[in-house]
Scaffold this active site. Sequence first.
Site, short mmCIF file in Angstrom:
data_model
loop_
_atom_site.label_atom_id
_atom_site.label_comp_id
_atom_site.label_asym_id
_atom_site.label_seq_id
_atom_site.Cartn_x
_atom_site.Cartn_y
_atom_site.Cartn_z
N ASP A 37 87.96 -0.85 54.02
CA ASP A 37 87.55 0.06 55.09
C ASP A 37 86.34 -0.52 55.82
OD1 ASP A 37 89.53 1.94 54.60
OD2 ASP A 37 88.32 2.99 53.11
N ASN A 47 86.10 0.61 50.17
CA ASN A 47 87.51 0.91 50.29
C ASN A 47 87.79 2.22 49.58
OD1 ASN A 47 90.00 0.11 51.41
ND2 ASN A 47 90.73 -0.60 49.45
N LYS A 48 89.03 2.61 49.53
CA LYS A 48 89.40 3.86 48.89
C LYS A 48 89.04 3.85 47.41
CE LYS A 48 91.42 5.18 52.68
NZ LYS A 48 90.75 4.32 53.63
#
Length: 96
Positions: A37, A47-48
Amino acid sequence: MKAGVPDTMITDDSAPFFVDNLYESQVHIDMVVIGSDAIKLDGSVYNKVGSFSIALAAWHSKIPVYVVGSLTKVDTENTVKIEQRSSKELRPDAPK
């Protein structure tokens, strides 16, 4: 896939099980590739949530992890904020 590289798609929640080579599995993982991200100037990646457990399992099993992202993902202004979503997304009637 278009380049002819063999691949196996595994959901985020089951990936650490398959990546960790302590368990017998029909799936053999050579490397892990995850998106990003945001990428900070010091090289850290946002990121997730599921990415951390996958990368940790890969590290434990000495499997390389590659992070992919475009230059537009580089956070040159140090403005990345961790998203906090409403508990209602998981459980509409969640207690406070």
